[in-house]
Each structure stands twice: as C-alpha cells, then as structure tokens.
Design a protein around this motif. Structure first.
Motif, short mmCIF file in Angstrom:
data_model
loop_
_atom_site.label_atom_id
_atom_site.label_comp_id
_atom_site.label_asym_id
_atom_site.label_seq_id
_atom_site.Cartn_x
_atom_site.Cartn_y
_atom_site.Cartn_z
N LEU A 138 0.85 -1.18 0.00
CA LEU A 138 0.00 0.00 0.00
C LEU A 138 0.89 1.23 0.00
O LEU A 138 1.93 1.25 0.66
CB LEU A 138 -0.91 0.03 1.23
CG LEU A 138 -1.92 -1.09 1.37
CD1 LEU A 138 -2.70 -0.91 2.67
CD2 LEU A 138 -2.88 -1.12 0.20
N THR A 139 0.46 2.25 -0.72
CA THR A 139 1.18 3.52 -0.67
C THR A 139 0.94 4.14 0.69
O THR A 139 0.03 3.74 1.43
CB THR A 139 0.70 4.48 -1.77
OG1 THR A 139 -0.67 4.83 -1.49
CG2 THR A 139 0.83 3.86 -3.15
N ALA A 140 1.72 5.15 1.01
CA ALA A 140 1.53 5.84 2.29
C ALA A 140 0.14 6.45 2.38
O ALA A 140 -0.51 6.40 3.43
CB ALA A 140 2.60 6.92 2.45
N THR A 141 -0.33 6.99 1.28
CA THR A 141 -1.68 7.59 1.25
C THR A 141 -2.75 6.53 1.46
O THR A 141 -3.70 6.74 2.22
CB THR A 141 -1.92 8.31 -0.09
OG1 THR A 141 -0.92 9.32 -0.25
CG2 THR A 141 -3.29 8.93 -0.16
N ASN A 168 -5.35 6.33 4.52
CA ASN A 168 -6.80 6.22 4.30
C ASN A 168 -7.38 5.01 5.01
O ASN A 168 -8.46 5.10 5.60
CB ASN A 168 -7.11 6.18 2.81
CG ASN A 168 -6.89 7.49 2.12
OD1 ASN A 168 -6.86 8.55 2.74
ND2 ASN A 168 -6.71 7.44 0.81
N LEU A 169 -6.67 3.90 4.95
CA LEU A 169 -7.12 2.69 5.65
C LEU A 169 -7.16 2.93 7.15
O LEU A 169 -8.12 2.54 7.83
CB LEU A 169 -6.21 1.51 5.32
CG LEU A 169 -6.53 0.19 6.01
CD1 LEU A 169 -7.95 -0.26 5.72
CD2 LEU A 169 -5.52 -0.87 5.60
N ARG A 170 -6.16 3.59 7.68
CA ARG A 170 -6.11 3.89 9.12
C ARG A 170 -7.30 4.77 9.53
O ARG A 170 -7.96 4.52 10.55
CB ARG A 170 -4.79 4.58 9.45
CG ARG A 170 -4.52 4.70 10.93
CD ARG A 170 -3.13 5.25 11.21
NE ARG A 170 -2.09 4.33 10.75
CZ ARG A 170 -1.25 4.57 9.74
NH1 ARG A 170 -1.29 5.70 9.08
NH2 ARG A 170 -0.35 3.68 9.40
N ILE A 171 -7.61 5.78 8.72
CA ILE A 171 -8.75 6.67 9.01
C ILE A 171 -10.05 5.88 8.98
O ILE A 171 -10.90 6.02 9.87
CB ILE A 171 -8.79 7.84 7.99
CG1 ILE A 171 -7.62 8.79 8.25
CG2 ILE A 171 -10.12 8.58 8.05
CD1 ILE A 171 -7.36 9.78 7.13
#
Length: 75
Positions: free
Chosen positions: A14-17, A21-24
């Motif tokens: 996964l990219t950092a973005t 987004n997954l974390r959010i």
C-alpha cells in the motif's frame, strides 16, 4: 485485526496515502463497532449477559471487517 493487516501487507504494497486512508477508515469503523455492540447489548444493561453480547457483537463485526478489507485490497 493486526494479524489481518500484517497478512495483507505481506501480500500487497500500500502507498503511504492508501495506508493513511485505511487507518482513518479503521478508526471510523472502530467507533461504529463499539456503538453497535453497545446498542445490541443495551437490552441487558447491568445483567450478566450484557458483556457477553457486547463482546460477541464486536467479534462478529471484526470478522466481517477482516473479510471486507481482504476482499477490497486483494482484487
């Protein structure tokens, strides 16, 4: 959930973005999970079955969420 996240990370990058987004989304989902568990167990407030139903609901929702995440990112 952490086990699923580690397994997912090992399979795809996964990219950092995407990870942010997954974390959010996970934080929002945790709020949903806990409020749903509270609502489901409210009928048994102060009874011995309240905590059982609360934890059972959390577990069932976590299992569903793991499948959702894996299915979404493994496509």
């Amino acid at each position: 959930m952490n086990f699923g996240k580690r397994a997912l990370s090992a399979k795809i990058q996964l990219t950092a973005t995407e990870m942010d987004n997954l974390r959010i989304e996970q934080r929002k989902w945790i709020t949903y999970r806990d409020s749903t568990a509270s609502k489901n167990s409210a009928e048994f407030t102060r009874g011995s079955f309240e905590s059982v139903l609360y934890i059972e609901t959390q577990g069932a929702l976590a299992k569903e969420r793991c499948y959702e995440i894996v299915n979404f990112y493994m496509q």
